[in-house]
Design a protein around this motif. Structure first.
Motif, PDB file in Angstrom:
ATOM      1  N   LYS A 386       0.851  -1.308  -0.136  1.00 24.13           N
ATOM      2  CA  LYS A 386      -0.058   0.093  -0.023  1.00 24.13           C
ATOM      3  C   LYS A 386       0.927   1.225  -0.052  1.00 24.13           C
ATOM      4  N   ASP A 387       0.367   2.528  -0.492  1.00 26.04           N
ATOM      5  CA  ASP A 387       1.118   3.618  -0.452  1.00 26.04           C
ATOM      6  C   ASP A 387       2.216   3.651  -1.032  1.00 26.04           C
ATOM      7  N   VAL A 388       2.450   2.682  -2.367  1.00 19.36           N
ATOM      8  CA  VAL A 388       3.505   2.916  -3.189  1.00 19.36           C
ATOM      9  C   VAL A 388       3.525   3.985  -4.068  1.00 19.36           C
ATOM     10  N   THR A 389       4.569   4.813  -4.050  1.00 16.85           N
ATOM     11  CA  THR A 389       4.587   6.142  -4.706  1.00 16.85           C
ATOM     12  C   THR A 389       5.487   6.040  -5.863  1.00 16.85           C
ATOM     13  N   THR A 390       6.349   5.169  -5.991  1.00 16.72           N
ATOM     14  CA  THR A 390       7.248   5.050  -7.037  1.00 16.72           C
ATOM     15  C   THR A 390       6.741   4.524  -8.546  1.00 16.72           C
ATOM     16  N   ASN A 391       7.247   4.870  -9.578  1.00 15.24           N
ATOM     17  CA  ASN A 391       6.853   4.557 -10.925  1.00 15.24           C
ATOM     18  C   ASN A 391       7.213   2.962 -11.246  1.00 15.24           C
ATOM     19  N   ARG A 392       6.783   2.378 -12.423  1.00 19.07           N
ATOM     20  CA  ARG A 392       7.215   0.778 -12.578  1.00 19.07           C
ATOM     21  C   ARG A 392       8.954   0.955 -12.647  1.00 19.07           C
ATOM     22  N   LYS A 393       9.234   1.789 -13.291  1.00 25.57           N
ATOM     23  CA  LYS A 393      10.762   1.534 -13.608  1.00 25.57           C
ATOM     24  C   LYS A 393      11.520   1.469 -12.090  1.00 25.57           C
ATOM     25  N   GLU A 394      11.207   2.668 -11.290  1.00 22.83           N
ATOM     26  CA  GLU A 394      11.654   2.599  -9.916  1.00 22.83           C
ATOM     27  C   GLU A 394      11.542   1.314  -9.151  1.00 22.83           C
ATOM     28  N   PHE A 395      10.192   0.950  -9.239  1.00 16.78           N
ATOM     29  CA  PHE A 395       9.889  -0.362  -8.430  1.00 16.78           C
ATOM     30  C   PHE A 395      10.456  -1.605  -8.962  1.00 16.78           C
ATOM     31  N   GLU A 396      10.591  -1.843 -10.203  1.00 19.47           N
ATOM     32  CA  GLU A 396      11.217  -3.033 -10.743  1.00 19.47           C
ATOM     33  C   GLU A 396      12.681  -2.857 -10.216  1.00 19.47           C
ATOM     34  N   SER A 397      13.358  -1.528 -10.352  1.00 18.67           N
ATOM     35  CA  SER A 397      14.772  -1.678 -10.191  1.00 18.67           C
ATOM     36  C   SER A 397      15.046  -1.883  -8.700  1.00 18.67           C
ATOM     37  N   LEU A 398      14.202  -1.354  -7.733  1.00 19.16           N
ATOM     38  CA  LEU A 398      14.493  -1.770  -6.378  1.00 19.16           C
ATOM     39  C   LEU A 398      14.071  -3.167  -6.200  1.00 19.16           C
ATOM     40  N   ILE A 399      13.072  -3.613  -6.567  1.00 18.51           N
ATOM     41  CA  ILE A 399      12.675  -5.197  -6.422  1.00 18.51           C
ATOM     42  C   ILE A 399      13.347  -6.194  -7.053  1.00 18.51           C
ATOM     43  N   GLN A 400      14.009  -5.749  -8.142  1.00 16.10           N
ATOM     44  CA  GLN A 400      15.070  -6.892  -8.749  1.00 16.10           C
ATOM     45  C   GLN A 400      16.443  -6.694  -7.721  1.00 16.10           C
ATOM     46  N   GLY A 401      16.724  -5.629  -7.133  1.00 16.32           N
ATOM     47  CA  GLY A 401      17.713  -5.713  -6.296  1.00 16.32           C
ATOM     48  C   GLY A 401      17.370  -6.611  -4.947  1.00 16.32           C
ATOM     49  N   VAL A 402      16.271  -6.469  -4.458  1.00 16.48           N
ATOM     50  CA  VAL A 402      15.801  -7.264  -3.179  1.00 16.48           C
ATOM     51  C   VAL A 402      15.670  -8.629  -3.578  1.00 16.48           C
ATOM     52  N   GLY A 403      15.169  -9.032  -4.849  1.00 14.01           N
ATOM     53  CA  GLY A 403      15.160 -10.485  -5.166  1.00 14.01           C
ATOM     54  C   GLY A 403      16.242 -11.262  -5.360  1.00 14.01           C
ATOM     55  N   LYS A 404      17.573 -10.448  -5.560  1.00 15.85           N
ATOM     56  CA  LYS A 404      18.861 -11.006  -5.649  1.00 15.85           C
ATOM     57  C   LYS A 404      19.392 -11.385  -4.337  1.00 15.85           C
ATOM     58  N   LEU A 405      18.760 -10.946  -3.163  1.00 18.51           N
ATOM     59  CA  LEU A 405      19.212 -11.198  -1.873  1.00 18.51           C
ATOM     60  C   LEU A 405      18.731 -12.497  -1.264  1.00 18.51           C
ATOM     61  N   GLN A 406      19.656 -13.480  -1.199  1.00 21.19           N
ATOM     62  CA  GLN A 406      19.235 -14.871  -0.943  1.00 21.19           C
ATOM     63  C   GLN A 406      20.227 -15.383   0.084  1.00 21.19           C
ATOM     64  N   HIS A 407      19.496 -15.556   1.211  1.00 22.99           N
ATOM     65  CA  HIS A 407      20.426 -16.124   2.461  1.00 22.99           C
ATOM     66  C   HIS A 407      19.379 -16.985   3.307  1.00 22.99           C
ATOM     67  N   ARG A 408      19.936 -17.788   4.154  1.00 23.81           N
ATOM     68  CA  ARG A 408      19.382 -18.835   4.829  1.00 23.81           C
ATOM     69  C   ARG A 408      18.297 -18.051   6.077  1.00 23.81           C
ATOM     70  N   ASN A 409      18.734 -16.701   6.225  1.00 25.78           N
ATOM     71  CA  ASN A 409      18.126 -16.280   7.469  1.00 25.78           C
ATOM     72  C   ASN A 409      17.259 -15.056   6.823  1.00 25.78           C
ATOM     73  N   VAL A 410      17.169 -14.924   5.785  1.00 22.90           N
ATOM     74  CA  VAL A 410      16.101 -13.899   5.196  1.00 22.90           C
ATOM     75  C   VAL A 410      15.088 -14.529   4.211  1.00 22.90           C
ATOM     76  N   VAL A 411      13.915 -13.962   4.308  1.00 31.31           N
ATOM     77  CA  VAL A 411      12.733 -14.733   3.702  1.00 31.31           C
ATOM     78  C   VAL A 411      12.831 -14.566   2.190  1.00 31.31           C
ATOM     79  N   PRO A 412      13.026 -15.490   1.238  1.00 28.79           N
ATOM     80  CA  PRO A 412      13.250 -15.359  -0.221  1.00 28.79           C
ATOM     81  C   PRO A 412      12.049 -14.682  -0.903  1.00 28.79           C
ATOM     82  N   LEU A 413      12.270 -13.448  -1.658  1.00 34.23           N
ATOM     83  CA  LEU A 413      11.366 -13.148  -2.525  1.00 34.23           C
ATOM     84  C   LEU A 413      11.320 -14.153  -3.947  1.00 34.23           C
ATOM     85  N   ARG A 414      10.325 -14.555  -4.119  1.00 31.83           N
ATOM     86  CA  ARG A 414      10.175 -15.493  -5.221  1.00 31.83           C
ATOM     87  C   ARG A 414       9.387 -14.908  -6.592  1.00 31.83           C
ATOM     88  N   ALA A 415       8.793 -13.881  -6.390  1.00 29.07           N
ATOM     89  CA  ALA A 415       8.185 -13.318  -7.753  1.00 29.07           C
ATOM     90  C   ALA A 415       7.317 -11.901  -7.253  1.00 29.07           C
TER      91      ALA A 415
END
Length: 666
Positions: A386-415
């Motif tokens: 909710k309350d997302v203010t970024t545009n598609r390009k900014e959103f996807e850029s940030l989420i793509q970075g988040v999706g690459k963070l994979q560790h045993r002690n972080v909840v993995p983002l799948r999609a």
């Protein structure tokens, strides 16, 4: 001899020819199987020409690539066409000819015929979803039609008659949803070990809820005025509470005139009370429905432009869908654009996700979390931002970075999914819930205490996850919302950090009342989070583990509890024994460990950001709290012993004495 040999050879040749004919005949028939399936689908598609819906079934493409069609071993095994606007009957010679069909999902259409119609010919059927159509008539012997059935969703139709006892023969049945029909009579005592999702609400059922089904929630039986017994609040009385045998024999007993009059008067009084009770429940339900009913996945997606005007007319149906089945959800409107973008190989797509059932897990500062159960049983967590203010390009850029963070002690983002109106994040479902839940829920005599070993492991796991995020995300990467409800536990009760990297997507910093107690002093003023403020929040989390108190709970002045100040005030007043959670008092020889962790926590919550340690150093200190049982799994013995008051006082006094000039942060 020669004639006999020639006769034998002739017989052998004849047999070989016959065998070859049989083989080629079998191959020929097998080669026609998919063609036969195709003809059945074409018959179905030609009969149903729904306005505005294009199936795009053409002879130029493979049948197995058609919309809604799934094949296995070159045979059609699944037909999933929810919400396509089909009307009338399923024509003879169509779907019933698909002999290998195992899954049929036609929910949300306008099919009107006597159940089961053409589908009764499918002997290998395992899953049938027909919710939201207009099927009528009584249920046949389903165990004879589909002996291997695992899921049956027939809610929101016009089915009547009794629920057949033969359903009890479906030993593999996992899901049975019959709500919002016109079934009457008693509920059969279905003793099915695999039955997990069950709902017969809003019918005309009566009698005692079978003990074999009383494990399901009261909502599964609501809307049946004649039902009684657990889990419902209505108490059974008279013949209903007795066995069927005694009820049957009592019918033959004669009643006196006074008894009959008493029964009549009692019946009238009971009827009046029932009507008053129903009116009260309806009024109360209307007020509480928004907060008490879990939404379906349709409510995760946005409405079509024309849906707002008709929303109230369909609310009852949407509320009903919250209780089970795959609830096939078609695309949420013509203005829904984009697709589900995955970071790893997943077994589902957007259509699968949208038709999953949904259960609200919680509402937080960044959005609402749902538990989504897909048709194949896969469980995922879906976060509706909710309350997302970024545009598609900014959103996807940030989420793509988040999706690459994979560790045993972080909840993995799948999609993730992005459209103009909806932003969804899909991650693994953590079955053991959150740290907040296990630490604070059900504080009473029946509570399962969280032992010291578990708390230390959770602290170290969470520290590993946050240290990894700070290191891999770069110096500007901030979680921004560290709290116990964002520390989730997997099946092994290992801590996993969730909701990381999302604060940059939102308008301002998280404003949830549950987040206030974790915020660093500088964030409260500026609204800007840093890695140092993450460390402060983590320190509050450590204090939460040690004290058993939630920072979100009201303090003495009604505001959120300031745990760091509370710990210092307790020690100043020499009430040191009250600092630590009473559940930890059963352990012997851990006072030093608790004090060590308290010392680490107080360093993290230093009011001056520059004096706080980095997360990598916090992790190193935590791993030294009790390295023996962390590494070897030995649990300390359990005896009551209070921690040293002098040690605790020394720690908190030391944190008060420190100043920027005499403090050093690694």
């Amino acid at each position: 001899m020669t004639k006999r040999r020639h006769g034998s050879e002739s017989t052998m040749v004849t047999k070989m020819a016959t065998a070859l004919m049989v083989v080629f005949g079998v191959v020929s028939v097998a080669g026609q199987d998919l063609a036969s399936d195709t003809r059945g689908l074409v018959t179905f598609g030609n009969y149903h020409d729904p306005k505005g819906v294009k199936l795009n079934w053409t002879n130029t493409t493979s049948t197995c690539s058609w919309v809604g069609i799934t094949c296995t071993n070159n045979r059609v095994t699944e037909v999933r066409l929810p919400g396509k606007g089909f009307r009338g009957i399923i024509p003879p010679g169509s779907l019933g000819t698909l002999s290998e069909l195992q899954v049929v999902s036609l929910r949300g259409n306008k099919l009107r015929e006597q159940f089961p119609g053409e589908l009764g010919n499918l002997k290998k059927l395992q899953q049938l979803y027909l919710a939201g159509n207009e099927y009528y008539g009584s249920l046949p012997d389903i165990s004879a039609l589909w002996p291997g059935l695992t899921s049956l969703g027939l809610e929101y139709n016009s089915l009547n008659g009794t629920i057949p006892e033969s359903l009890g023969l479906l030993t593999q049945l996992y899901l049975l949803i019959l709500r919002n029909n016109s079934f009457s009579g008693r509920i059969p005592p279905l003793n099915l070990a695999n039955l997990t999702l069950f709902d017969v609400a809003n019918n005309n059922l009566s009698g005692l809820v079978p003990t074999t089904l009383s494990r399901f929630p009261a909502e599964s039986f609501a809307g049946n005025a004649g039902l009684c017994g657990p889990p419902l609040g209505a108490v059974c009385s008279g013949p209903t509470a007795s066995s069927d045998t005694s009820s049957s024999s009592s019918k033959h007993k004669k009643l006196s005139g006074g008894a009959i009059a008493g029964i009549v008067v009692g019946g009238v009084v009971f009827l009046v009370l029932v009507i008053l009770g129903l009116l009260f429940c309806l009024c109360r339900g209307q007020i509480e429905r928004e907060d008490s009913i879990s939404p379906t996945v349709r409510e995760i997606t946005h409405e079509r432009p024309g849906d707002i005007a008709t929303r109230e007319k369909t609310r009852e149906r949407n509320v009903g869908e919250a209780y089970g089945e795959e609830y096939a959800i078609a695309m949420a409107g013509e203005n829904t654009t984009g697709k589900l973008v995955s970071f790893s190989l997943v077994s589902f797509d957007l259509e699968d996700l949208l038709r999953a059932s949904a259960e609200v897990l919680g509402k937080g500062s960044v959005g609402t979390a749902y538990k989504a159960i897909l048709e194949d049983g896969t469980i995922m967590a879906v976060k509706r931002l909710k309350d997302v203010t970024t545009n598609r390009k900014e959103f996807e850029s940030l989420i793509q970075g988040v999706g690459k963070l994979q560790h045993r002690n972080v909840v993995p983002l799948r999609a993730y999914y992005f459209s103009k109106d909806e932003k969804l994040l899909v991650s693994d479902f953590m079955p053991m819930g959150s740290l907040a839940a296990i630490l604070h829920s059900n504080r009473g005599s029946n509570r399962m205490p969280v032992d010291w070993l578990t708390r230390v492991r959770i602290a170290i796991g969470a520290a590993k996850g946050l240290a990894y995020l700070h290191a891999q995300g770069g110096p500007n990467f901030v979680h921004g919302n560290i709290k116990s409800s964002n520390v989730l536990l997997n099946r092994d009760r290992e801590a996993c950090i969730s909701d990381f990297g999302l604060t940059q997507l939102l308008t301002g910093s998280p404003s949830s009342s549950k987040s206030v107690g974790y915020r660093a002093p500088e964030v409260k003023g500026s609204g800007v989070s840093t890695q140092k403020s993450d460390v402060y929040s983590f320190g509050v989390l450590l204090l939460e583990l040690l004290t058993g108190k939630a920072p979100s709970q009201p303090g003495a002045n009604g505001d959120a509890l300031d745990l760091p100040k509370w710990v210092q005030s307790i020690v100043r007043e020499e009430w040191t024994a009250e600092v630590f959670d009473l559940e930890l008092m059963r352990y012997q020889n851990i006072e030093g460990e608790m004090v060590s962790m308290l010392q680490i926590a107080m360093k993290c919550v230093d009011p001056v950001p520059e004096r706080r340690p980095k997360m990598s150093h916090v992790l190193s200190m935590l791993e030294d709290v009790h390295p023996f049982f962390i590494e070897n799994g030995a649990e300390p013995s359990r005896q009551s012993e209070s921690p040293s008051e002098e040690m605790v006082r020394e720690i908190t006094k030391g944190s008060q004495r420190n100043s920027p000039s005499d403090s050093h942060t690694p």
